[in-house]
Design an enzyme around this catalytic site. Structure first.
Site, PDB file in Angstrom:
ATOM      1  N   LYS A 228       0.822  -1.216   0.000  1.00 39.03           N
ATOM      2  CA  LYS A 228       0.000   0.000   0.000  1.00 39.03           C
ATOM      3  C   LYS A 228       0.859   1.272   0.000  1.00 39.03           C
ATOM      4  O   LYS A 228       2.034   1.239   0.347  1.00 39.03           O
ATOM      5  CB  LYS A 228      -0.975  -0.020   1.185  1.00 39.03           C
ATOM      6  CG  LYS A 228      -2.130  -0.988   0.921  1.00 39.03           C
ATOM      7  CD  LYS A 228      -3.254  -0.880   1.925  1.00 39.03           C
ATOM      8  CE  LYS A 228      -4.379  -1.855   1.547  1.00 39.03           C
ATOM      9  NZ  LYS A 228      -5.401  -1.984   2.583  1.00 39.03           N
ATOM     10  N   ARG A 262      -3.590 -10.000   5.305  1.00 36.69           N
ATOM     11  CA  ARG A 262      -3.978 -10.062   3.889  1.00 36.69           C
ATOM     12  C   ARG A 262      -2.813  -9.522   3.060  1.00 36.69           C
ATOM     13  O   ARG A 262      -2.494  -8.335   3.145  1.00 36.69           O
ATOM     14  CB  ARG A 262      -5.247  -9.234   3.688  1.00 36.69           C
ATOM     15  CG  ARG A 262      -5.818  -9.286   2.302  1.00 36.69           C
ATOM     16  CD  ARG A 262      -7.087  -8.439   2.210  1.00 36.69           C
ATOM     17  NE  ARG A 262      -7.673  -8.532   0.885  1.00 36.69           N
ATOM     18  CZ  ARG A 262      -7.308  -7.786  -0.142  1.00 36.69           C
ATOM     19  NH1 ARG A 262      -6.361  -6.883  -0.003  1.00 36.69           N
ATOM     20  NH2 ARG A 262      -7.890  -7.944  -1.323  1.00 36.69           N
TER      21      ARG A 262
HETATM   22  C1  9MG Z   1     -10.128  -5.770  -0.177  1.00 41.95           C
HETATM   23  N1  9MG Z   1      -9.154  -5.118   0.669  1.00 41.95           N
HETATM   24  C2  9MG Z   1      -8.188  -4.241   0.272  1.00 41.95           C
HETATM   25  N2  9MG Z   1      -7.486  -3.823   1.337  1.00 41.95           N
HETATM   26  C3  9MG Z   1      -8.014  -4.442   2.420  1.00 41.95           C
HETATM   27  C4  9MG Z   1      -7.754  -4.423   3.792  1.00 41.95           C
HETATM   28  O1  9MG Z   1      -6.790  -3.641   4.287  1.00 41.95           O
HETATM   29  N3  9MG Z   1      -8.482  -5.173   4.610  1.00 41.95           N
HETATM   30  C5  9MG Z   1      -9.499  -5.947   4.128  1.00 41.95           C
HETATM   31  N4  9MG Z   1     -10.208  -6.672   5.004  1.00 41.95           N
HETATM   32  N5  9MG Z   1      -9.806  -6.011   2.824  1.00 41.95           N
HETATM   33  C6  9MG Z   1      -9.072  -5.270   1.999  1.00 41.95           C
END
Ligand code: 9MG
Length: 286
Positions: A228, A262
């Site tokens: 990110k 994630r």
């Molecule tokens: C779909 N998505 C993109 N970034 C995310 C994040 O930080 N958390 C979750 N739960 N989904 C995300």
């Protein structure tokens, strides 16, 4: 290693053990995530990529058919269904994978759960009309994420009138209450602060540092920081150069209580999480 029974999430046919940090691999099935055309090739590519992530230690594969990047345009629900459902079906049938579906659409939630998905991941925390009811009826665990506004506008000038971690905790508490009122029991919920969603770099860094404010809500924490822009902005790195920064964030998130991470880069993230966890198991200084 302890395995308290309340650390398990029943995800359809799969049981997810969250008594230690687990990794969720990202599988975007949006057009910009594939290099070339043909539908069949696209599906096969998606499947191969998921297979690699599972081999590298992913416990869950998160399939998304609508980009949530800042500035991303909305996708009609038929298109989202066309992108997501065939992938869910094949991941379940051919790889027996625990599949999470990254969606805010009740129609997609409904169809995906009928085709064997094991978890729902909603960046809008079930705020779309009908989502709460469908998610409750699915019997699946749900990740509720914090976000102010919509992806197309959220980064314009995010402002909080209180410390960001308190605003996030308050929002998530309210969403947990809404879920419980709709019959979705808290044992089925995970919470996510939503790094990068309507937050400045300073908000994101503070939120990670103070994530224990969310741990107090007593539910498993999920985080997504992989590649990110917060990494890009702090380190001055392009997207493809953000892995070392991302691994530092994985490690700190585990230390601050995250149990589901994630990520795009599964293998290195599994190692970072496991190494951090090994240190934490040996206790703290008196
Ligand atoms: C779909 N998505 C993109 N970034 C995310 C994040 O930080 N958390 C979750 N739960 N989904 C995300």
């Amino acid at each position: 290693m302890k395995h308290p029974s309340d650390s398990f999430l029943q995800c359809g046919r799969h049981r997810l053990d969250l008594s230690y940090p687990r990794v969720m691999g990202i599988l975007n099935v949006t057009p910009d995530s594939f290099s070339d055309g043909g539908h069949h090739a696209t599906l096969d590519d998606a499947l191969r990529h998921a297979e690699t992530m599972l081999a590298e230690g992913a416990a869950v594969i998160d399939v998304g058919g609508e980009s949530t990047r800042p500035g991303a345009a909305a996708v009609p629900v038929e298109q989202e269904l066309d992108r997501v459902i065939p992938v869910v079906e094949r991941l379940v049938r051919e790889l027996d994978a625990l599949v999470s579906v990254d969606t805010s659409s009740p129609e997609v939630m409904q169809e995906a759960s009928a085709r064997g998905a094991g978890m729902l991941n909603d960046v809008r925390a079930l705020r779309r009309p009908g989502a709460l009811q469908v998610a409750a009826g699915s019997g699946l665990p749900v990740c509720l994420m914090h976000m102010l506004g919509e992806p197309d506008a959220m980064q314009r000038s995010p402002r909080y009138d209180e410390p960001v971690e308190l605003a996030v905790a308050c929002f998530l508490e309210e969403r947990v209450a809404a879920c419980e009122a709709a019959g979705l029991r808290r044992e089925r919920l995970l919470l996510d602060p939503g790094f990068g969603f309507a937050k400045t770099v300073e908000h994101n860094l503070r939120l990670l540092n103070r994530m224990t404010a969310l741990k107090k809500l007593g539910l498993p924490l999920m985080v997504g920081m992989s590649r990110k822009s917060m990494i890009g902005k702090v380190l001055g790195r392009a997207v493809e150069e953000r892995l070392p920064g991302g691994l530092a964030l994985v490690s700190l998130a585990v230390e601050r209580g995250a149990r589901l991470l994630r990520v795009h880069d599964v293998g290195p993230s599994v190692d970072a999480a496991n190494m951090t966890w090994a240190v934490l198991q040996e206790g703290e200084e008196p």
